[in-house]
Design a protein around this motif. Structure first.
Motif, PDB file in Angstrom:
ATOM      1  N   ILE A 256      38.237  42.659  32.639  1.00 58.71           N
ATOM      2  CA  ILE A 256      39.395  42.262  33.450  1.00 58.71           C
ATOM      3  C   ILE A 256      39.583  40.751  33.399  1.00 58.71           C
ATOM      4  O   ILE A 256      40.692  40.256  33.158  1.00 58.71           O
ATOM      5  N   MET A 257      38.511  40.017  33.615  1.00 55.53           N
ATOM      6  CA  MET A 257      38.612  38.562  33.650  1.00 55.53           C
ATOM      7  C   MET A 257      39.039  37.986  32.296  1.00 55.53           C
ATOM      8  O   MET A 257      39.838  37.050  32.248  1.00 55.53           O
TER       9      MET A 257
ATOM     10  N   LYS B 295      30.646  39.011  45.641  1.00 55.47           N
ATOM     11  CA  LYS B 295      31.436  38.167  46.539  1.00 55.47           C
ATOM     12  C   LYS B 295      31.245  36.715  46.147  1.00 55.47           C
ATOM     13  O   LYS B 295      30.113  36.265  45.936  1.00 55.47           O
ATOM     14  N   VAL B 296      32.360  35.981  46.036  1.00 55.85           N
ATOM     15  CA  VAL B 296      32.311  34.544  45.803  1.00 55.85           C
ATOM     16  C   VAL B 296      32.026  33.883  47.146  1.00 55.85           C
ATOM     17  O   VAL B 296      32.701  34.171  48.135  1.00 55.85           O
TER      18      VAL B 296
ATOM     19  N   ASN C 191      38.776  37.010  44.796  1.00 56.43           N
ATOM     20  CA  ASN C 191      37.985  37.710  45.821  1.00 56.43           C
ATOM     21  C   ASN C 191      38.144  39.224  45.708  1.00 56.43           C
ATOM     22  O   ASN C 191      37.157  39.960  45.839  1.00 56.43           O
ATOM     23  N   LYS C 192      39.356  39.691  45.438  1.00 55.27           N
ATOM     24  CA  LYS C 192      39.588  41.132  45.285  1.00 55.27           C
ATOM     25  C   LYS C 192      38.875  41.686  44.051  1.00 55.27           C
ATOM     26  O   LYS C 192      38.278  42.756  44.089  1.00 55.27           O
TER      27      LYS C 192
ATOM     28  N   PRO D  81      42.990  33.431  37.990  1.00 58.20           N
ATOM     29  CA  PRO D  81      43.420  34.124  39.207  1.00 58.20           C
ATOM     30  C   PRO D  81      43.392  33.204  40.430  1.00 58.20           C
ATOM     31  O   PRO D  81      42.618  32.237  40.468  1.00 58.20           O
ATOM     32  N   THR D  82      44.237  33.516  41.392  1.00 57.41           N
ATOM     33  CA  THR D  82      44.198  32.787  42.660  1.00 57.41           C
ATOM     34  C   THR D  82      42.882  33.136  43.367  1.00 57.41           C
ATOM     35  O   THR D  82      42.198  34.099  42.991  1.00 57.41           O
ATOM     36  N   ASN D  83      42.554  32.378  44.389  1.00 59.20           N
ATOM     37  CA  ASN D  83      41.337  32.680  45.156  1.00 59.20           C
ATOM     38  C   ASN D  83      41.392  34.083  45.746  1.00 59.20           C
ATOM     39  O   ASN D  83      40.390  34.799  45.755  1.00 59.20           O
ATOM     40  N   GLU D  84      42.554  34.484  46.231  1.00 57.87           N
ATOM     41  CA  GLU D  84      42.712  35.831  46.803  1.00 57.87           C
ATOM     42  C   GLU D  84      42.481  36.908  45.728  1.00 57.87           C
ATOM     43  O   GLU D  84      41.775  37.880  45.957  1.00 57.87           O
ATOM     44  N   GLU D  85      43.089  36.713  44.540  1.00 58.69           N
ATOM     45  CA  GLU D  85      42.883  37.660  43.437  1.00 58.69           C
ATOM     46  C   GLU D  85      41.415  37.693  43.009  1.00 58.69           C
ATOM     47  O   GLU D  85      40.849  38.756  42.777  1.00 58.69           O
TER      48      GLU D  85
END
Length: 180
Positions: free
Chosen positions: A148-149, A171-172, A162-163, A156-160
């Motif tokens: 995926i990465m 978990k970051v 984290n998801k 990705p944004t921080n929110e993306e």
């Protein structure tokens, strides 16, 4: 009676353990050549550094996966936690700083570090070139995470982020290390 229960429990546990270690998806064995990825698709870390699967979780019924990371830039992952996997890193080339909890250690060629699950960790390459061979046990969803990465066109944004981490048992908990 207690001795009998102990003997039965021990025999049962050893039988279960043998079955868990004796099954594998790949009964033939295989070779993954230098520069190749077991899955056939390269998964560059941060889009730049090769990070290839050498032994897939599919080969071991999810018990183990092995990756080879070749560092061409002085970068590393965010401080993160794996909830279900232990990691073992072997430095094959170059020099790195690893952080486990609050402790930082310099690792050089031939050094190995064990990173237990549920403890925040990260690393950064300090040499111009480096190579790590690392193991995840059990394998978890790391192959999917890297696919995926590596397929993402933009960071990705921080929110993306984290998801994506949460969906793969991680978990970051902080930023990557820097050399400054």
């Amino acid at each position: 009676m207690q001795r009998r229960n102990f003997l039965i429990s021990t025999a049962l546990a050893s039988t279960i353990g043998v079955k868990a270690f004796s099954k594998t998806s790949n009964k033939e064995g295989f070779i993954v050549k230098n520069g190749e990825n077991r899955l056939g698709e390269h998964t560059p870390f941060m889009g730049i550094n090769p990070n290839d699967v050498k032994i897939s979780s599919k080969d071991t019924d999810g018990q183990l996966s092995v990756f080879e990371y070749i560092g061409n830039q002085k970068v590393g992952p965010s401080l993160h936690i794996h909830f279900h996997q232990d990691e073992i890193f072997y430095v094959a080339e170059g020099e790195y700083i690893f952080q486990l909890g609050d402790k930082k250690s310099v690792l050089k060629v031939g050094d190995t570090i064990f990173l237990p699950r549920n403890i925040p960790h990260t690393w950064i390459q300090t040499s111009d070139r480096g190579k790590l061979v690392y193991f995840l046990q059990p394998a978890g969803k790391m192959e999917e995470f890297f696919l995926i990465m590596s397929r993402m066109k933009n960071r990705p944004t921080n929110e993306e982020m984290n998801k994506i981490h949460a969906a793969h048992g991680m978990k970051v908990v902080g930023p990557p290390m820097t050399l400054k």
